[in-house]
Design a protein around this motif. Structure first.
Motif, PDB file in Angstrom:
ATOM      1  N   SER A 116       0.819  -1.223   0.000  1.00  0.00           N
ATOM      2  CA  SER A 116       0.000   0.000   0.000  1.00  0.00           C
ATOM      3  C   SER A 116       0.842   1.257   0.000  1.00  0.00           C
ATOM      4  O   SER A 116       0.388   2.310  -0.396  1.00  0.00           O
ATOM      5  CB  SER A 116      -0.929  -0.011   1.212  1.00  0.00           C
ATOM      6  OG  SER A 116      -0.166  -0.303   2.373  1.00  0.00           O
TER       7      SER A 116
ATOM      8  N   SER B   9      -5.119   8.281  -6.562  1.00  0.00           N
ATOM      9  CA  SER B   9      -4.495   7.376  -5.617  1.00  0.00           C
ATOM     10  C   SER B   9      -4.159   8.169  -4.378  1.00  0.00           C
ATOM     11  O   SER B   9      -4.265   9.386  -4.350  1.00  0.00           O
ATOM     12  CB  SER B   9      -3.236   6.768  -6.211  1.00  0.00           C
ATOM     13  OG  SER B   9      -2.226   7.734  -6.250  1.00  0.00           O
ATOM     14  N   GLU B  90      -7.805   0.931  -2.495  1.00  0.00           N
ATOM     15  CA  GLU B  90      -6.641   0.456  -3.251  1.00  0.00           C
ATOM     16  C   GLU B  90      -6.319  -0.982  -2.894  1.00  0.00           C
ATOM     17  O   GLU B  90      -6.002  -1.797  -3.751  1.00  0.00           O
ATOM     18  CB  GLU B  90      -5.419   1.333  -2.940  1.00  0.00           C
ATOM     19  CG  GLU B  90      -5.441   2.650  -3.678  1.00  0.00           C
ATOM     20  CD  GLU B  90      -4.290   3.552  -3.276  1.00  0.00           C
ATOM     21  OE1 GLU B  90      -3.381   3.074  -2.577  1.00  0.00           O
ATOM     22  OE2 GLU B  90      -4.343   4.726  -3.647  1.00  0.00           O
TER      23      GLU B  90
END
Lengths: 212, 151
Positions: A116, B9, B90
């Motif tokens: 991440s 993002s 994500e």
């Protein structure tokens, strides 16, 4: 009834594990050859798994590379391997080319320290050069020794990329540090061009919760 | 589904927001009836920046407008929640990609094995037939020899 796991672990069986017995003599071809080619492009595990894009660019796989850990654990795209299974370096066979062509292998992890937030992307684990065609990595020169994958955060991808060298001894030297490595930059610096083969597996902490 | 989040993002969200918290309260005060803002960006802007085909998703995310009691704390909490949502999104998208990649690899493998199987079976048949033919020819010859014996 126990349902099949989402991320099955490769325990002693290869990708070509036994399928249930079928009684037909001749299997009907499911798709035409051209359809198969189109499908391969659309659903390439390397693209879907974002290997092509984040680590390497789209390439034409001209060589066949077979990576096996411990003689029986074959590395297949997107399959998971335990860290305990990948402690020692695998056998990397290069099928294709001839004894006069030389290849460079790079093993890298783009998800360091965690997928991440990979601010240390990439971490290079292994670099072997001057591998003669039709042989395996043990015949090459180990520029950077094999480092066992020890993922701590999340699920990492461990990618093997094979390049064809234009001539022998064309790879200069090992990088100073393993972190912040760039496969693209490495290929550019050593004039390796696009990869000729790539395969990757997933790995996470040995004791991570796998079947939630 | 993934195309909505293309270009958006966690890192791009960080890059675009201004660093001072004071600007957050100013923006919140200036537009009380509009959507809650994050890091100086209005939610609408944030969504439209990512992708052109966002219409339906933009409406779905509209929050009821209200004046936060403690502007700085509230926006910080909202920001944290938004970060967590992005992170989760994500991570979920990565997990989906992983699952798809695994399935694709399996399907490829199955296709490869089927065609290999077919080829091997065909080869097997051919070889068996060749062996049978050889046997037939051999027996025929021996029989003829005994038939044509002079005595």
């Amino acid at each position: 009834m126990y349902s099949p796991p989402l991320r099955p672990i490769n325990r002693g069986s290869s990708c070509t594990s036994a399928l249930p017995n079928t009684n037909y003599l001749v299997a009907p071809l499911p798709f035409t050859f051209s359809e198969q080619k189109v499908m391969a492009r659309l659903s390439d595990p390397l693209v879907v798994g974002r290997v092509i894009g984040e680590v390497i660019d789209t390439f034409n796989p001209t060589m066949k590379m077979i990576v096996t850990y411990n003689c029986n654990k074959l590395v297949c795209n997107g399959h998971e391997l335990y860290p305990s299974a990948v402690v020692s370096k695998p056998r990397v066979e290069v099928q294709g080319g001839d004894m006069r062509s030389f290849f460079t292998l790079v093993m890298t992890d783009p998800d360091v320290p965690g997928p991440s937030d990979p601010y240390l992307r990439e971490h290079v684990h292994w670099i072997v050069t001057d591998i003669p065609g039709t042989t395996d990595a043990s015949f090459g020169k180990e520029v950077l020794s094999y480092e066992s994958p020890r993922p701590s955060i999340g699920i990492h991808r461990f990618i093997f990329v094979l390049f064809q060298q234009k001539r022998r001894q064309s790879v200069a030297a090992a990088p100073a540090t393993r972190d912040r490595f760039s496969t693209r930059r490495f290929a550019e610096d050593n004039d390796l061009g696009l990869p000729v083969a790539a395969v990757y597996f997933n790995g996470q902490r040995e004791t991570a919760a796998r079947r939630r | 589904m993934e195309e909505v989040w293309e270009g958006i993002s966690l890192s791009s969200l960080h890059q675009d927001k201004p660093s001072t918290p004071s600007s957050l309260s100013v923006t919140a005060a200036a537009a009380p009836s509009s959507l809650t803002s994050v890091g100086g960006m209005v939610l609408q802007d944030f969504l439209t920046r990512g992708s052109p085909k966002v219409g339906r998703d933009g409406e779905g995310h509209r929050k009821p407008s209200k004046e936060p009691p403690e502007p700085k704390q509230q926006t910080r909490g909202v920001e944290r929640q938004r970060k967590r949502m992005m992170h989760n999104r994500e991570s979920a998208s990565r997990s989906r990609a992983r699952k798809r990649a695994y399935m694709d690899e399996l399907e490829k493998e199955v296709g490869r094995l089927r065609s290999e199987n077919r080829a091997l079976r065909a080869q097997n048949e051919k070889l068996q037939k060749a062996v049978e033919d050889q046997l037939c020819v051999a027996t025929k010859r021996t029989l003829q020899r005994t038939l044509t014996a002079p005595f």
